[in-house]
Design a protein around this motif. Sequence first.
Motif, PDB file in Angstrom:
ATOM      1  N   ILE A  62      65.334 -12.002   2.315  1.00  0.00           N
ATOM      2  CA  ILE A  62      65.686 -11.108   2.525  1.00  0.00           C
ATOM      3  C   ILE A  62      66.821  -9.779   3.091  1.00  0.00           C
ATOM      4  N   TYR A  63      67.868 -10.271   3.085  1.00  0.00           N
ATOM      5  CA  TYR A  63      68.612  -9.549   2.703  1.00  0.00           C
ATOM      6  C   TYR A  63      69.084  -8.762   1.610  1.00  0.00           C
ATOM      7  N   PRO A  64      69.059  -9.608   0.313  1.00  0.00           N
ATOM      8  CA  PRO A  64      69.432  -8.461  -0.505  1.00  0.00           C
ATOM      9  C   PRO A  64      67.828  -7.080  -0.704  1.00  0.00           C
ATOM     10  N   THR A  65      66.653  -7.333   0.162  1.00  0.00           N
ATOM     11  CA  THR A  65      65.731  -7.238  -0.143  1.00  0.00           C
ATOM     12  C   THR A  65      66.210  -5.709   1.452  1.00  0.00           C
ATOM     13  N   VAL A  66      66.510  -5.881   2.147  1.00  0.00           N
ATOM     14  CA  VAL A  66      67.317  -4.614   3.180  1.00  0.00           C
ATOM     15  C   VAL A  66      68.069  -3.976   2.591  1.00  0.00           C
ATOM     16  N   ILE A  67      69.295  -4.944   1.996  1.00  0.00           N
ATOM     17  CA  ILE A  67      70.275  -3.948   1.399  1.00  0.00           C
ATOM     18  C   ILE A  67      69.640  -2.964   0.532  1.00  0.00           C
ATOM     19  N   PHE A  68      68.986  -3.088  -0.472  1.00  0.00           N
ATOM     20  CA  PHE A  68      68.148  -2.419  -1.675  1.00  0.00           C
ATOM     21  C   PHE A  68      67.307  -1.197  -0.763  1.00  0.00           C
ATOM     22  N   VAL A  69      66.732  -2.104   0.682  1.00  0.00           N
ATOM     23  CA  VAL A  69      65.849  -0.767   1.082  1.00  0.00           C
ATOM     24  C   VAL A  69      66.615   0.120   2.068  1.00  0.00           C
ATOM     25  N   MET A  70      67.878  -0.007   2.353  1.00  0.00           N
ATOM     26  CA  MET A  70      68.396   1.062   3.413  1.00  0.00           C
ATOM     27  C   MET A  70      69.531   1.778   2.096  1.00  0.00           C
ATOM     28  N   PHE A  71      69.149   1.617   1.117  1.00  0.00           N
ATOM     29  CA  PHE A  71      70.233   2.108   0.421  1.00  0.00           C
ATOM     30  C   PHE A  71      69.562   3.216  -0.573  1.00  0.00           C
ATOM     31  N   SER A  72      68.209   3.045  -0.826  1.00  0.00           N
ATOM     32  CA  SER A  72      67.739   3.756  -1.068  1.00  0.00           C
ATOM     33  C   SER A  72      66.990   4.828   0.033  1.00  0.00           C
ATOM     34  N   ILE A  73      66.444   4.940   0.963  1.00  0.00           N
ATOM     35  CA  ILE A  73      65.875   5.550   2.046  1.00  0.00           C
ATOM     36  C   ILE A  73      67.231   6.294   2.619  1.00  0.00           C
ATOM     37  N   ALA A  74      68.599   6.276   2.181  1.00  0.00           N
ATOM     38  CA  ALA A  74      69.877   6.289   2.722  1.00  0.00           C
ATOM     39  C   ALA A  74      69.853   7.874   1.278  1.00  0.00           C
ATOM     40  N   SER A  75      69.775   7.591   0.193  1.00  0.00           N
ATOM     41  CA  SER A  75      69.527   8.496  -1.024  1.00  0.00           C
ATOM     42  C   SER A  75      68.561   9.594  -0.827  1.00  0.00           C
ATOM     43  N   MET A  76      67.078   8.995  -0.543  1.00  0.00           N
ATOM     44  CA  MET A  76      66.540   9.962  -0.300  1.00  0.00           C
ATOM     45  C   MET A  76      66.823  11.388   0.635  1.00  0.00           C
ATOM     46  N   ILE A  77      67.380  10.224   1.687  1.00  0.00           N
ATOM     47  CA  ILE A  77      67.729  11.090   3.134  1.00  0.00           C
ATOM     48  C   ILE A  77      68.872  12.509   2.459  1.00  0.00           C
ATOM     49  N   MET A  78      69.264  11.913   1.556  1.00  0.00           N
ATOM     50  CA  MET A  78      71.135  13.005   1.169  1.00  0.00           C
ATOM     51  C   MET A  78      69.972  13.883   0.266  1.00  0.00           C
ATOM     52  N   SER A  79      69.121  13.684  -0.381  1.00  0.00           N
ATOM     53  CA  SER A  79      68.288  14.360  -1.182  1.00  0.00           C
ATOM     54  C   SER A  79      67.899  15.756  -0.611  1.00  0.00           C
ATOM     55  N   VAL A  80      66.589  14.301   0.091  1.00  0.00           N
ATOM     56  CA  VAL A  80      66.180  15.923   0.831  1.00  0.00           C
ATOM     57  C   VAL A  80      66.786  17.102   1.423  1.00  0.00           C
ATOM     58  N   LEU A  81      68.701  16.465   1.800  1.00  0.00           N
ATOM     59  CA  LEU A  81      69.397  17.682   2.990  1.00  0.00           C
ATOM     60  C   LEU A  81      69.578  18.243   2.188  1.00  0.00           C
ATOM     61  N   ALA A  82      69.948  17.814   0.345  1.00  0.00           N
ATOM     62  CA  ALA A  82      70.408  18.635  -0.549  1.00  0.00           C
ATOM     63  C   ALA A  82      69.543  19.949  -1.357  1.00  0.00           C
ATOM     64  N   THR A  83      68.147  19.736  -1.138  1.00  0.00           N
ATOM     65  CA  THR A  83      66.954  20.351  -1.510  1.00  0.00           C
ATOM     66  C   THR A  83      66.595  21.318  -0.137  1.00  0.00           C
ATOM     67  N   ARG A  84      67.135  20.946   1.400  1.00  0.00           N
ATOM     68  CA  ARG A  84      66.277  21.771   2.248  1.00  0.00           C
ATOM     69  C   ARG A  84      67.158  23.247   2.264  1.00  0.00           C
ATOM     70  N   PRO A  85      66.774  23.751   2.735  1.00  0.00           N
ATOM     71  CA  PRO A  85      66.774  25.067   2.663  1.00  0.00           C
ATOM     72  C   PRO A  85      67.087  25.727   4.329  1.00  0.00           C
TER      73      PRO A  85
END
Length: 405
Positions: free
Chosen positions: A273-296
């Motif tokens: 559970i804990y490794p999966t949560v870490i993986f998912v949280m960092f992936s979601i954070a990367s996705m959010i930051m990627s969207v912010l970088a490309t958001r017009p």
Amino acid sequence: MSDIVNKAEQYISVLLTENLDEKYLFHNLGHTKSIVSKSIELLEANKNKEVNDQQVLLAAWFLYSGFSLDYKEPMENSCELARKFLTENEYENEVIDKVCQLIRSAWTKDEPLNEEEKVIKDARLSFYASKDFEELLVLLHMELQNFEKSIPTIEEWRKRYIEILRTEHHFYTDYAKEKWQKKKVSNELDLIGSAAKALKTKKKEKLKAKLKDKSPGRAIQSLYRIQLRNHLKLSDIADTKANILLSVNAIIISLLMANLIPKLGVPNNSYLIYPTVIFVMFSIASMIMSVLATRPKIENKDVVEGEIKKKNTNFLFFGNFHTMEPQDFKNKIRDIIKDTETIYDSLTMDLYYLGKVLQKKYRLLSWTYTVFIVGVVLSVLAFAIALKYYGMDDEILDAVTPLPK
């Protein structure tokens, strides 16, 4: 056509074909045939006069034959070749002398002494009335370039022939005066027009070169064009990188949700559970930051009329003027294009703020990649620790548990 003329045609055709190379653009076999053709045309028109057709045609065929020996003495060389040819064919010296006299008469500016000389003179310079006169004149100039070290420029060449057509040359036969004079005058006018056009173009090029030397406008325009294009390419690259990271994280989350997360409800898999949560949280954070970088960014509330007047903002960016009224926008554009300095200032601000946007985008993108790398490393470590310290007991338990009968 007599036998001797036919023999002369065969002799000259072979002589000029074998001895004249591609440097002879004007005085060649093709132009010789044209002179012979014009001679025949003039002889047909002068049938009622006492003209020796045979002598005229022989002179026409041998007129440019001297070029096969030397470019500088064509007239005398042509006479020598004609004399040798007619002597070998057992012609009398009196006839040979008359043919040579016709060749010399065609080359010189002396007034013709008889009808034969009128015909050969008009035939030789019949190209003055040709529809291809200017092209032939250029070919003659190019031929001179092939053989002479010092020749006039094409402009001086045109001026020289304008003077020849206007004052020095005139046709002698009645047929040429009637049929060719009008076209000759037309060619003269066309040549004057070409000379005037060439002079105008030359002056324009000189002025353009002068202005180009004095004004750095083209260099400045190239600078802005290249820099703006490079910045736009960098923006496209940043968007591409963000999209790649966004796609990778989306695939990772999809795989986790489809394969790993459903198995976490099983007690034996609780250590994941804990490794999966870490993986998912960092992936979601990367996705959010990627969207912010490309958001017009469209709205720009920081831009006010005062800043526009002070030229402290990029008015050319649509986000800064899209709320303005059409008339206000047109007035502002008119203010920009009033002088070169204002235009360059606007382009400078456009380049500056584009750089500011790139700085924010690349900084956020750099952090996004850092978060993704850290997340991957931490997740792998978490999975490794969980498997080593928690997963082993479950595996041993499964091994010792008796299978149902």
